[in-house]
Scaffold this motif. Structure first.
Motif, PDB file in Angstrom:
ATOM      1  N   UNK A 143       0.844  -1.206   0.000  1.00 56.01           N
ATOM      2  CA  UNK A 143       0.000   0.000   0.000  1.00 56.01           C
ATOM      3  C   UNK A 143       0.878   1.255   0.000  1.00 56.01           C
ATOM      4  N   UNK A 144       0.354   2.298  -0.602  1.00 54.93           N
ATOM      5  CA  UNK A 144       1.031   3.602  -0.635  1.00 54.93           C
ATOM      6  C   UNK A 144       0.115   4.600   0.070  1.00 54.93           C
ATOM      7  N   UNK A 145       0.210   4.699   1.391  1.00 49.45           N
ATOM      8  CA  UNK A 145      -0.801   5.430   2.171  1.00 49.45           C
ATOM      9  C   UNK A 145      -0.810   6.935   1.972  1.00 49.45           C
ATOM     10  N   UNK A 146       0.215   7.496   1.332  1.00 50.23           N
ATOM     11  CA  UNK A 146       0.157   8.934   1.048  1.00 50.23           C
ATOM     12  C   UNK A 146      -0.558   9.220  -0.263  1.00 50.23           C
ATOM     13  N   UNK A 168      -1.348   4.859  12.400  1.00 52.39           N
ATOM     14  CA  UNK A 168      -1.245   3.975  11.241  1.00 52.39           C
ATOM     15  C   UNK A 168      -2.429   4.193  10.306  1.00 52.39           C
ATOM     16  N   UNK A 169      -2.112   4.552   9.082  1.00 51.15           N
ATOM     17  CA  UNK A 169      -3.137   4.884   8.100  1.00 51.15           C
ATOM     18  C   UNK A 169      -4.110   3.732   7.904  1.00 51.15           C
ATOM     19  N   UNK A 170      -3.576   2.519   7.709  1.00 47.85           N
ATOM     20  CA  UNK A 170      -4.420   1.389   7.337  1.00 47.85           C
ATOM     21  C   UNK A 170      -5.407   1.021   8.443  1.00 47.85           C
ATOM     22  N   UNK A 171      -5.029   1.235   9.696  1.00 49.99           N
ATOM     23  CA  UNK A 171      -5.966   0.943  10.788  1.00 49.99           C
ATOM     24  C   UNK A 171      -7.228   1.787  10.661  1.00 49.99           C
ATOM     25  N   UNK A 178     -12.256   0.871   3.854  1.00 47.76           N
ATOM     26  CA  UNK A 178     -11.387   1.338   2.779  1.00 47.76           C
ATOM     27  C   UNK A 178     -11.008   0.226   1.814  1.00 47.76           C
ATOM     28  N   UNK A 179     -10.715   0.619   0.605  1.00 49.07           N
ATOM     29  CA  UNK A 179     -10.323  -0.317  -0.452  1.00 49.07           C
ATOM     30  C   UNK A 179      -8.936   0.033  -0.968  1.00 49.07           C
ATOM     31  N   UNK A 180      -8.443  -0.814  -1.885  1.00 53.56           N
ATOM     32  CA  UNK A 180      -7.202  -0.536  -2.588  1.00 53.56           C
ATOM     33  C   UNK A 180      -7.461  -0.468  -4.089  1.00 53.56           C
ATOM     34  N   UNK A 181      -6.793   0.444  -4.747  1.00 50.89           N
ATOM     35  CA  UNK A 181      -6.774   0.491  -6.210  1.00 50.89           C
ATOM     36  C   UNK A 181      -5.405  -0.016  -6.644  1.00 50.89           C
TER      37      UNK A 181
END
Length: 206
Positions: A143-146, A168-171, A178-181
């Motif tokens: 993941x690229x949280x920024x 922590x962003x993902x938490x 949330x999803x991922x692209x």
């Protein structure tokens, strides 16, 4: 309405010896000029999240600082961007890092497409990892949280989470569905400049 763009430049750049990585020279311009060139066509208005004296930037953009003290990480920049976007009447923002000059030119379109059906659009950029990454991650993704699409409607929830110590962003994104692209790993589009060696590599690439 197009999401608004928020460039995250609020870090301390410790591995680069301090200062603003976005203002470093790259390919006859500055790192942040490359970021602006890629982001501007993809969003509505833009702002820069940065701490300290805003006068050091000459980008013609609003400069919004973190509202949470002591550099708590990228989520503080996301919150600052959300608060600014709320004053513009926007429903969502897309964040990018100020030290990542080669991110995809279809970043926003891909994030928005991945948010289809969500009540609150919340999507992080990600790439499929190698075998080592897959063994360490349940999702097998890097993941690229920024780099994300964020709903302005959840800004008070994010503020409360930061006040309670969340970093922590993902938490936070997982809590809200949330999803991922997924973006291709070829050419390393999310390469960021953390060290002097990285800047040399970026110059070769630029």
């Amino acid at each position: 309405m197009m999401p608004l763009g928020v460039i995250l430049a609020g870090g301390q750049a410790t591995r680069m010896g301090g200062g603003d990585k976005g203002l470093l020279p790259l390919g006859g311009a500055r790192v942040i000029d490359h970021v602006l060139d890629r982001l501007r066509p993809q969003v509505g208005a833009m702002c820069l999240n940065a701490n300290g004296d805003p006068a050091r930037f000459d980008l013609g953009l609003p400069v919004v600082p973190d509202s949470i003290a002591d550099y708590p990480g990228p989520l503080a920049g996301v919150l600052a961007g959300m608060d600014w976007a709320a004053t513009q009447g926007a429903e969502a923002i897309v964040t990018v890092a100020a030290d990542t000059p080669f991110f995809p030119r279809d970043l926003v379109a891909t994030l928005v497409a991945a948010s289809a059906g969500q009540t609150h659009p919340l999507v992080l950029a990600a790439q499929k990892g190698d075998a080592q990454t897959r063994s360490k991650s349940k999702s097998g993704l890097i993941r690229h949280p920024t780099f994300g699409l964020w709903p302005v409607a959840l800004r008070d929830d994010l503020r409360a989470a930061l006040d309670q110590g969340l970093r922590k962003v993902v938490l936070w994104t997982e809590k809200h569905g949330g999803r991922e692209a997924i973006f291709p790993a070829a050419q390393d589009p999310f390469f960021n400049i953390n060290t002097p060696e990285d800047l040399i590599r970026a110059e070769e690439r630029a």
